[in-house]
Design an enzyme around this catalytic site. Structure first.
Site, short mmCIF file in Angstrom:
data_model
loop_
_atom_site.label_atom_id
_atom_site.label_comp_id
_atom_site.label_asym_id
_atom_site.label_seq_id
_atom_site.Cartn_x
_atom_site.Cartn_y
_atom_site.Cartn_z
N GLU A 78 -49.72 74.70 106.64
CA GLU A 78 -49.76 76.06 107.19
C GLU A 78 -50.27 76.11 108.63
O GLU A 78 -50.58 77.17 109.15
CB GLU A 78 -50.59 76.95 106.27
CG GLU A 78 -49.97 77.02 104.89
CD GLU A 78 -50.74 77.89 103.92
OE1 GLU A 78 -51.80 78.42 104.30
OE2 GLU A 78 -50.28 78.03 102.78
N LYS A 85 -47.24 88.23 97.24
CA LYS A 85 -46.25 87.22 97.64
C LYS A 85 -44.92 87.62 97.00
O LYS A 85 -44.79 87.61 95.78
CB LYS A 85 -46.66 85.83 97.14
CG LYS A 85 -47.91 85.26 97.80
CD LYS A 85 -48.31 83.95 97.15
CE LYS A 85 -49.46 83.28 97.88
NZ LYS A 85 -49.94 82.07 97.16
#
Length: 438
Positions: A206, A341
Site C-alpha cells: 500500500e 470496502k
C-alpha cells in the site's frame, strides 16, 4: 432514449500486486461508456463476499479471473442489456437475484461489483454529471480526512512488525489539499529518519515503508518523531490510526493472539484489550481497526467497553461491509465504526445500505481501498457521495494509491467554496474527542 444498457464487456487486467482482476465496460444505447475495475485484498475476512478465481495453477498461479468474466458475458450481460442504467438499485438487485447466494459465490463478487460500478459511471456520464454528483446529489460536498499508511507490517510486508498498518490522519488541516501536503511532508521526513537509522525504505503493497524494526512500539515512536520533525504537533495536527489486522494473529483453537513476527508472545483477549488500552494512553492514537479478531466478539465487546469512548474502533473483518454483521455489532454495542470496502459486499446498493445503517446507529464509516488496487478512482467519488468524511487509501507513494488522492484534490477544486473538510470533527462516534497530544 439512450440510457438503456446496450452492451456489457469484461476483461482480465492486472492489479497493483501483479494479480489478475476484473474490469467491465457498460455501454449505453447512445454510446456512453462507463468503465470500472475491482480491487482485491491480501488479508480478507472469512465472511467476505467471494472473489471468484479460476484455480488453474498453470495460469497466473491459479489467480486468473476468466470464470468471473465468463459469468459477466454469459449470465449478467444478457439479463441487464435493455435495462435502464439510471436505476442502480434495479441493476444491483437483478445481479443479486441471478447469483442467489449469500456470499455471491456463484457469479463472484468481483464480476458483480465491476458491472455495478461501471453502470453508475455510465449513468453519471450520460447525465453529464461527475460520479460523486450522480451518487450523492446535493449532499456530496464533504472531503474526507485521509488515513495515510506510512509504515506497513504483517501480511502487507516482509518484516518483523506484527501489525499491518500504521497510519497518520491530518486532523488539524483546514482543507483536503492541506491534509495531503501535511501527510506528504511527514512521509518524506520519515524516509529521512529511516535512512539515518540504517533502515530500508522499500515500500509495501500500500506504499508505506516496510522497515525491519526492532518492535511494534518503534513504529509509533518513529512516526511521532517524523511528525515533530516535519513541524507538526502529534495529536493536535496529526493523529495516529492503526490497523493491526489481529484476525491474522488470532489462533481460534487456543483463542490467543500470537505476536508471531516480533516477540512470539501469546495474549488472551483480556491481555490484548489491555495492550491496546496502554497504547492509547501512551501514543496519540485516534483510531484502531480490527483491534480484535473477527471471531472474537466477546473480546470486541471488552475492547469497546474499555476504550470505545476514547477512540474510534473500526470493524473491518468483523463487519465485512455487511448489514447483517453490522446489525449484530450495533445490538451488542461492539465497535463504533465500520470500514466500507465495496468488494467485501459486491454492489453499490448494498454499500449505501451499510453506510446508512451505520450513520443511523451513530457509527462512523470509512471508505477503503484494498491492498491490491488499480488505477480506478471510483472510491474517491464514492466517499464524497456518501459523505462519510474518512477515506483509507494507502500511502503517499505508488500511483494506484495516489490516483485516489489526486481525484479528491480535483473534486475539492470543483466544489470551490462549498467543499468542506471536517478534520477531527469526523469522529462523531467518540464521546471523548480529546486526542492525546505529546
Amino acid at each position: 432514449m439512450g440510457f438503456h444498457i446496450y452492451e456489457i464487456k469484461a476483461r482480465q487486467i492486472i492489479d497493483s500486486r501483479g494479480n489478475p482482476t476484473v474490469e467491465a465496460d457498460v455501454i449505453l444505447e447512445d454510446g456512453t461508456c462507463g468503465r470500472s475495475a475491482v480491487p482485491s485484498g491480501a488479508s480478507t475476512g472469512i465472511n467476505e463476499a467471494v472473489e471468484l478465481r479460476d484455480g488453474d495453477k498453470s495460469v497466473y498461479m491459479g489467480k486468473g479471473v476468466l470464470k468471473a468474466i465468463e459469468n459477466i458475458k454469459n449470465i449478467i450481460a444478457p439479463e441487464l442489456e435493455g435495462m435502464s442504467a439510471l436505476n442502480q438499485v434495479a441493476i444491483d438487485r437483478k445481479m443479486l437475484e441471478l447469483d442467489g447466494t449469500p456470499t455471491k459465490e456463484k457469479l463472484g463478487a468481483n464480476a458483480i461489483l465491476a458491472v455495478s460500478m461501471a453502470t453508475a459511471k455510465a449513468a453519471a456520464k450520460y447525465l453529464g454529471l461527475k460520479v460523486y454528483q450522480y451518487l450523492g446529489a446535493y449532499k456530496a460536498n464533504i472531503l474526507p480526512t485521509p488515513m495515510c499508511n506510512i509504515i506497513n507490517g504483517g501480511a502487507h510486508s516482509d518484516n518483523s512488525v506484527d501489525f499491518q498498518e500504521f497510519m497518520i490522519m491530518p486532523v488539524g488541516a483546514k482543507t483536503f489539499s492541506e491534509a495531503i501536503r501535511m501527510a506528504v511532508e511527514v512521509f518524506h521526513t520519515l524516509k529521512g529518519i529511516l535512512n539515518g537509522k540504517g533502515y530500508a525504505t522499500s515500500v509495501g503493497d500500500e506504499g508505506g515503508f516496510a522497515p525491519n524494526l526492532k518492535s511494534n512500539e518503534e513504529a509509533c515512536e518513529m512516526i511521532i518523531e517524523a511528525i515533530k520533525k516535519a513541524g507538526y504537533e502529534p495529536g493536535k495536527d496529526i493523529a495516529i490510526a492503526l490497523d493491526p489486522a489481529t484476525s491474522e494473529l488470532y489462533d481460534p483453537k487456543t483463542k490467543k493472539y500470537v505476536l508471531k513476527w516480533s516477540t512470539k508472545e501469546e495474549l488472551t483477549s483480556e491481555q490484548m484489550v489491555e495492550y491496546w488500552s496502554k497504547w492509547v494512553e501512551k501514543y496519540p492514537i485516534i483510531s484502531i481497526e480490527d483491534g480484535m479478531a473477527e471471531e472474537d466478539w466477546d473480546g470486541w465487546k471488552k475492547l469497546t467497553d474499555k476504550i470505545g469512548h476514547k477512540i474510534q474502533l473500526v470493524g473491518d473483518d468483523l463487519f465485512v461491509t455487511n448489514t447483517s454483521f453490522l446489525k449484530k455489532g450495533i445490538e451488542m454495542g461492539v465497535a463504533n465504526s465500520i470500514l466500507i470496502k465495496v468488494n467485501q459486499i459486491g454492489t453499490l446498493t448494498e454499500t449505501f445500505e451499510a453506510v446508512e445503517m451505520a450513520k443511523k446507529a451513530g457509527y462512523t464509516a470509512i471508505v477503503s481501498h484494498r491492498s491490491g488496487e488499480t488505477e480506478d478512482t471510483t472510491i474517491a467519488d464514492l466517499v464524497v457521495a456518501l459523505g462519510t468524511g474518512q477515506i483509507k487509501t494507502g500511502s503517499l507513494s505508488r500511483t494506484d494509491r495516489i490516483a485516489k488522492y489526486n481525484q479528491l484534490i480535483r473534486i475539492e477544486e470543483e466544489l470551490e467554496t462549498t467543499a468542506e473538510y471536517h478534520g477531527k470533527n469526523v469522529f462523531y462516534s467518540i464521546k471523548q474527542k480529546q486526542i492525546k497530544s505529546l
